[in-house]
Write an enzyme that holds these catalytic residues in place. Structure first.
Site, PDB file in Angstrom:
ATOM      1  CG  ASP A  45      -1.907   1.038   1.297  1.00  0.00           C
ATOM      2  OD1 ASP A  45      -2.736   1.085   0.381  1.00  0.00           O
ATOM      3  OD2 ASP A  45      -1.905   1.834   2.251  1.00  0.00           O
TER       4      ASP A  45
ATOM      5  CD  GLU B 241      -2.505   2.701  -3.346  1.00  0.00           C
ATOM      6  OE1 GLU B 241      -3.710   2.938  -3.506  1.00  0.00           O
ATOM      7  OE2 GLU B 241      -1.941   2.779  -2.234  1.00  0.00           O
TER       8      GLU B 241
END
Length: 648
Positions: free
Chosen positions: A360, A389
């Site tokens: 993330d 990400e």
């Protein structure tokens, strides 16, 4: 990312719960096969166990116990050397460096903590045998299609774990988009047949680690224990079962991890080991009365990672600020935090035999640490996969983070797979904007042309939507034909595709566009009493059933298509509202045709002669209709056509 995070401490050794702090973890040690007396005097030890036979022979153990810094640890186990003991700023921590010789055997041993004028403390630690060698940890790649799931909203397989009285959020309310709904690990495991039959080859559940936050804990991104499965989702055994049963069906389990931050209710926030364990620590007062809202939030200026003109103050404002006020920003420049984070990822890879990690908020932590983190993992597991990400529509930024990039600043990321937000945006624009046919299609044609910038385009992850943005059916204004064209094109690209749960039944957020809680709505049929059941088809509309079957046919063809996995990509500039893309490998050619014309069109095939299809038989993947590639082809209506030379 647009979420929160928290991680898990499940000890295979036992760690007793502190009577004055309910957040101290308790773990159960396995039975002692060699009849050694086990000791569990220490509140917390992380990692809770380790393995022999890893390439990296160094291990750093975090020990948390009242005034443990006054003790002197000792280890006596063949092959294990206690190299160094580090005291923290808090007297309640020690960090112990162990060297594990390559020939060390699996087994249990005691770590003794000698105390002046007090009884010794002891903790039984375990080195396990590895289930398989590093090279056998095979990550996801362009042959896979990943099914993304928000676990709390997919299926409730075990209603007995819906509420846990020891955690701060204690309610279940399916009418509240931001409350917990009760979906869990068992719910995913129960429906692996459905996911596999659709044609998916990997699953990515959003974080499943303990998220002991007072509200909004359902999404999992504010982790409060990096070594514990959230009991409302299940147990460590349930997670391992999910991994093993997925593997039995030929599917990989991808774990969603967060190196950038934790939740403000993380157990260490009330007693931080070092003065620089989290960034802007001095502005955090460590209480539960919202004083953490005084902290400094990140600027979100992610380009400071690449900007050759960026000031140091702007770089620090990006990488050191908290993501939101309830998510402390972890300081990876602290070497103990860095070791802790790397070891935590390796612990989960070994424990659950993972098939990949999704990291993330990739650009938010210290980027030099992220290079080390990814590098350490890929060194240990050379065939593994990590996707990071980076939410940007700028291909320059996406390419910067991919392994093999020739970056001006010399940065080497070691990251195999960034995420392709740029192509996602182009796909939506191409099918959504009210413009001439060719202008719209040129957006995706030129978007794909940007692949010259990427070291390995087929290792990039592409998607129509995810848990942080409106669903693709919403983004395309409820147009089913455009949605089919977008999905089929995406699945034909040289990429690793990811599809969000419910896309196959046209789930949407028309009522609350872009609302995160509503985007992550319950999958119909995942709860007893649901009137609609997408797993069985009961109650679905004809349009939903058609989309489900449509994706199933494409995905199951793609599963065995070497041309799509590894083939050469050739596309032709859009003309007259038609865009044609080919994927070619040896004797298999896949043809993807997009027609934005509302009426019948005659497509002259001579333009594509370099592909060498003249006179060859081709089959429509969706309808099964076969014909010979000749001089022209009639496109009867707006939509897409997917053809293959592989007839069986």
């Amino acid at each position: 990312m647009k979420k929160l995070s928290s991680i898990f401490i499940f000890s295979l050794l036992s760690l007793t719960m502190s009577c004055n702090d309910k957040k101290e973890a308790q773990s159960v040690a396995p039975k002692n096969n060699n009849l050694m007396e086990e000791h569990n005097d220490i509140n917390r030890v992380e990692p809770p166990n380790w393995w022999v036979g890893l390439k990296n022979t160094e291990l750093q153990i975090l020990v948390k116990h009242p005034n443990i810094s006054e003790a002197t640890p000792e280890v006596s186990y063949q092959g294990v050397t206690l190299k160094e003991v580090h005291k923290a700023d808090s007297p309640n921590y020690l960090f112990i460096d162990l060297h594990i010789a390559p020939d060390t055997k699996a087994g249990k041993f005691n770590i003794t903590f000698k105390q002046d004028n007090k009884a010794d403390l002891m903790h039984t630690y375990e080195f396990k045998s590895r289930k398989k060698p590093s090279e056998d940890y095979i990550g996801f790649n362009s042959s896979d299609v990943i099914y993304l799931i928000t676990p709390d909203r997919f299926a409730n397989g075990n209603t007995s774990n819906d509420i846990n009285e020891n955690l701060l959020e204690k309610t279940i309310d399916r009418s509240d988009d931001y409350a917990r709904h009760g979906g869990d690990i068992k719910g995913i495991t129960n429906h692996l047949d459905y996911i596999s039959d659709l044609g998916f080859t990997a699953i990515w559940p959003c974080p499943l680690l303990t998220n002991d936050m007072p509200q909004g804990s359902y999404h999992g991104y504010a982790m409060t224990d990096f070594y514990e499965i959230d009991p409302r989702f299940g147990t460590l055994e349930a997670y391992k079962e999910l991994a093993s049963k997925s593997a039995e069906k030929g599917m990989k389990l991808v774990m969603d991890q967060v190196a950038n931050h934790c939740g403000v209710e993380h157990w260490w926030m009330r007693d931080l080991p070092f003065k620089d364990w989290v960034n802007h620590q001095s502005s955090y007062e460590g209480t539960v009365d919202n004083n953490y809202k005084k902290t400094i939030i990140t600027s979100h200026r992610r380009t400071t990672n690449q900007d050759i003109y960026a000031s140091e103050i702007d770089k620090n404002a990006m990488s050191q600020g908290w993501f939101v006020s309830a998510m402390p920003d972890l300081n990876q420049k602290n070497p103990f935090m860095a070791n802790y984070t790397v070891q935590n990822s390796i612990w989960w890879i070994e424990t659950a035999e993972l098939g990949g990690i999704r990291q993330d908020t990739y650009p938010y932590p210290d980027k030099d640490f992220m290079s080390r983190w990814a590098g350490d993992i890929m060194h240990e597991y050379p065939n593994f996969s990590i996707v990071g990400e980076e939410w940007t529509s700028n291909p320059l930024l996406i390419g910067y983070w991919q392994r093999g990039a020739n970056n001006r600043d010399g940065y080497h990321s070691n990251l195999k797979s960034p995420m392709d937000f740029a192509m996602q945006e182009k796909i939506v624009q191409a099918f959504n904007e009210d413009e001439t046919w060719d202008e719209g299609l040129v957006k995706i044609y030129e978007g794909l042309a940007n692949d010259f910038h990427y070291p390995t385009p087929k290792d990039i992850m592409v998607f129509p939507d995810n848990h942080d943005m409106s669903r693709i059916f919403t983004q395309l204004n409820g147009d089913i034909v455009n949605t089919k064209m977008a999905l089929s094109y995406l699945l034909a690209l040289p990429r690793i595709p990811q599809i969000y749960y419910g896309t196959e039944i046209l789930m949407n957020d028309f009522d609350k566009p872009g609302d995160h809680g509503f985007i992550r709505s319950d999958f119909p049929g995942g709860w007893d009493g649901d009137k609609i059941n997408a797993f069985t088809g009961e109650g679905l509309t004809e349009a939903q059933k058609d989309m489900q079957l449509y994706l199933k046919k494409i995905l199951n063809y793609r599963k065995n298509s070497k041309a799509i996995h590894e083939g050469k990509t050739i596309h032709f500039a859009p003309q007259n509202g038609i865009y044609v893309l080919f994927r070619v490998l040896e004797d298999e050619t896949v043809i993807h045709v997009i027609n934005k014309n509302q009426s019948s069109m005659l497509l002259e095939l001579g333009r594509f002669s370099e592909i060498g299809l003249k006179g060859r038989a081709v089959k429509n993947i969706i309808s099964g209709h076969q014909f010979f590639w000749g001089d022209n082809m009639t496109l009867k209506e707006k939509g897409n056509v997917i053809l293959t030379t592989k007839l069986k």
